[in-house]
Scaffold this motif. Structure first.
Motif, mmCIF file in Angstrom:
data_model
loop_
_atom_site.group_PDB
_atom_site.id
_atom_site.type_symbol
_atom_site.label_atom_id
_atom_site.label_comp_id
_atom_site.label_asym_id
_atom_site.label_seq_id
_atom_site.Cartn_x
_atom_site.Cartn_y
_atom_site.Cartn_z
ATOM 1 N N ASN A 237 0.811 -1.232 0.000
ATOM 2 C CA ASN A 237 0.000 0.000 0.000
ATOM 3 C C ASN A 237 0.840 1.276 0.000
ATOM 4 O O ASN A 237 0.407 2.283 -0.519
ATOM 5 N N ASN A 238 2.044 1.196 0.543
ATOM 6 C CA ASN A 238 2.861 2.412 0.583
ATOM 7 C C ASN A 238 3.618 2.670 -0.710
ATOM 8 O O ASN A 238 4.091 3.766 -0.939
ATOM 9 N N LYS A 239 3.723 1.628 -1.536
ATOM 10 C CA LYS A 239 4.505 1.871 -2.765
ATOM 11 C C LYS A 239 3.679 1.817 -4.046
ATOM 12 O O LYS A 239 4.197 2.108 -5.114
ATOM 13 N N LEU A 240 2.403 1.464 -3.913
ATOM 14 C CA LEU A 240 1.566 1.391 -5.114
ATOM 15 C C LEU A 240 0.268 2.170 -4.920
ATOM 16 O O LEU A 240 -0.484 1.922 -3.980
ATOM 17 N N GLN A 241 0.055 3.098 -5.845
ATOM 18 C CA GLN A 241 -1.186 3.884 -5.812
ATOM 19 C C GLN A 241 -2.187 3.239 -6.774
ATOM 20 O O GLN A 241 -1.790 2.795 -7.852
ATOM 21 N N ILE A 242 -3.452 3.191 -6.347
ATOM 22 C CA ILE A 242 -4.473 2.640 -7.252
ATOM 23 C C ILE A 242 -5.336 3.786 -7.764
ATOM 24 O O ILE A 242 -5.852 4.582 -6.974
ATOM 25 N N ASN A 243 -5.448 3.861 -9.076
ATOM 26 C CA ASN A 243 -6.205 4.945 -9.689
ATOM 27 C C ASN A 243 -7.415 4.352 -10.426
ATOM 28 O O ASN A 243 -7.243 3.587 -11.369
ATOM 29 N N ILE A 244 -8.607 4.679 -9.927
ATOM 30 C CA ILE A 244 -9.821 4.083 -10.510
ATOM 31 C C ILE A 244 -10.459 5.059 -11.505
ATOM 32 O O ILE A 244 -10.748 6.212 -11.158
ATOM 33 N N VAL A 245 -10.672 4.571 -12.720
ATOM 34 C CA VAL A 245 -11.169 5.420 -13.800
ATOM 35 C C VAL A 245 -12.666 5.147 -14.015
ATOM 36 O O VAL A 245 -13.074 3.976 -14.086
ATOM 37 N N PRO A 246 -13.488 6.218 -14.102
ATOM 38 C CA PRO A 246 -14.934 6.020 -14.296
ATOM 39 C C PRO A 246 -15.251 5.197 -15.552
ATOM 40 O O PRO A 246 -14.479 5.190 -16.514
ATOM 41 N N THR A 247 -16.396 4.542 -15.515
ATOM 42 C CA THR A 247 -16.813 3.664 -16.620
ATOM 43 C C THR A 247 -17.068 4.459 -17.903
ATOM 44 O O THR A 247 -17.794 5.459 -17.890
ATOM 45 N N ILE A 248 -16.497 3.981 -18.990
ATOM 46 C CA ILE A 248 -16.727 4.600 -20.298
ATOM 47 C C ILE A 248 -17.884 3.854 -20.973
ATOM 48 O O ILE A 248 -17.909 2.616 -21.003
ATOM 49 N N ARG A 249 -18.830 4.630 -21.494
ATOM 50 C CA ARG A 249 -20.051 4.050 -22.069
ATOM 51 C C ARG A 249 -20.204 4.406 -23.538
ATOM 52 O O ARG A 249 -19.686 5.434 -23.985
ATOM 53 N N GLU A 250 -20.963 3.585 -24.257
ATOM 54 C CA GLU A 250 -21.405 3.947 -25.605
ATOM 55 C C GLU A 250 -22.395 5.110 -25.440
ATOM 56 O O GLU A 250 -22.924 5.319 -24.339
ATOM 57 N N THR A 251 -22.713 5.820 -26.533
ATOM 58 C CA THR A 251 -23.686 6.916 -26.393
ATOM 59 C C THR A 251 -25.046 6.367 -25.945
ATOM 60 O O THR A 251 -25.828 7.065 -25.314
ATOM 61 N N SER A 252 -25.297 5.098 -26.214
ATOM 62 C CA SER A 252 -26.564 4.473 -25.792
ATOM 63 C C SER A 252 -26.616 4.260 -24.274
ATOM 64 O O SER A 252 -27.668 3.937 -23.731
ATOM 65 N N GLY A 253 -25.489 4.392 -23.595
ATOM 66 C CA GLY A 253 -25.440 4.147 -22.147
ATOM 67 C C GLY A 253 -24.825 2.795 -21.814
ATOM 68 O O GLY A 253 -24.408 2.547 -20.683
ATOM 69 N N LEU A 254 -24.735 1.906 -22.804
ATOM 70 C CA LEU A 254 -24.157 0.578 -22.561
ATOM 71 C C LEU A 254 -22.675 0.724 -22.179
ATOM 72 O O LEU A 254 -21.912 1.387 -22.890
ATOM 73 N N ALA A 255 -22.302 0.128 -21.052
ATOM 74 C CA ALA A 255 -20.897 0.180 -20.633
ATOM 75 C C ALA A 255 -20.048 -0.580 -21.638
ATOM 76 O O ALA A 255 -20.411 -1.689 -22.047
ATOM 77 N N MET A 256 -18.945 0.014 -22.062
ATOM 78 C CA MET A 256 -18.071 -0.692 -23.014
ATOM 79 C C MET A 256 -17.495 -1.926 -22.344
ATOM 80 O O MET A 256 -17.116 -1.884 -21.169
#
Ligand code: AMP
Length: 286
Positions: A168-187
């Motif tokens: 935990n002290n040497k690795l940072q976790i970066n969470i990226v929001p879900t990318i969706r199609e214009t229809s709303g369907l999660a890629m």
């Protein structure tokens, strides 16, 4: 972009790289789409060297057919990664990751996290995820690990893994929001297995999640789950594994809504025999 197929070459390539001060790592199973590329872009912005891996990890598939049918588009993936400015692609063979075979696996005490939601419906899945991610982390030794919120529970499991590894002290976790199609369907790589009609019907997952988001304040949780499930079934989903509303920080189920808490709604359901998952944070509209 340098492509490495063995751990030895990977380590050598990283050691020789000029910009290795901050290594950003994006582990994937390939069949790349804009969601994966957003993780690469994040890494390009936050790290000085970006490493991506493509490895379809056999130990995390509880369903053999799902593994066999997993889409592979390697040539296109290489093209997309090079275009996105990825520095190193790690493409290991199964023996490289599991030199002792697929039966000799480590065990991780994940506690209730592997009993609920994905853990409940995909037995052993998160043990497989932890096995591969620990190996990959030790090979790449990144400073920042980029993960997608699309796999919400996986983000929690990997955070727990990093604690168990005492990284935990040497690795940072970066969470990226879900990318969706214009229809709303999660890629998702699995969307490639959907017919055009099913792809359209599958947008009901996002509709159901938004329905929960819009109604959580004034609808009892059980009724909300029932109504969201009906949205899925009416749209043509064949089977629902779960529609669940949980606390965002620990994934424990919610019985009564409290305005001061943060929640996440999560869904896993089958359409066209393809199992799709998605989630939505209910408080900040992600
Ligand atoms: P996978 O190739 O499915 O194992 O995914 C590799 C990484 O990409 C994981 O951290 C996923 O959570 C992330 N990812 C997959 N789909 C999306 C998406 N639609 N938006 C953002 N991240 C994603």
């Amino acid at each position: 972009m340098i492509i490495c197929k063995t751990t030895h070459i990977l380590k050598q390539t990283i050691a020789k790289a000029k910009n290795k001060d901050i290594i950003g790592f994006v582990p994937t199973m390939g069949a790349l789409h804009q969601g994966h590329l957003t993780l690469i872009n994040e890494s390009k912005q936050k790290a000085t060297l970006t490493v991506c891996s493509i490895f379809v990890n056999p130990t995390q598939f509880n369903d053999k057919k799902d593994f066999e049918k997993y889409p592979i588009t390697l040539e296109q993936d290489i093209f997309l990664l090079a275009q996105a400015g990825c520095d190193i692609l790690f493409l290991p063979h199964v023996q490289e990751v599991y030199p002792d075979g697929l039966q000799k696996l480590s065990y991780y005490p994940l506690d209730y996290l592997e009993e609920i939601l994905e853990g409940k419906y995909r037995k052993g899945h998160f043990q497989g995820v932890c096995n591969v991610v620990e190996k990959l982390l030790k090979m790449v030794e990144p400073s920042i690990l980029f993960l997608g919120q699309k796999d919400y529970q996986q983000c929690m499991v990997i955070t727990k893994l990093v604690q168990l590894m005492q990284w935990n002290n040497k690795l940072q976790i970066n969470i990226v929001p879900t990318i969706r199609e214009t229809s709303g369907l999660a890629m998702s790589s699995r969307n490639a297995r959907l017919s055009d009609t099913a792809k359209q019907q599958a947008t009901a997952i996002y509709t159901a999640l938004q329905f929960i988001q819009n109604n959580i304040k004034h609808t009892p949780i059980a009724l909300l789950v029932e109504q969201a499930s009906k949205i899925l079934l009416d749209a043509g989903f064949e089977k629902i594994d779960y529609v669940s509303i949980c606390r965002a920080d620990n994934l424990l189920p919610v019985e009564v809504y409290q305005p001061t808490e943060n929640y996440v709604a999560l869904i896993a359901a089958f359409i066209n025999n393809v199992r799709l998952i998605d989630n939505l944070l209910l408080s900040n509209n992600r």
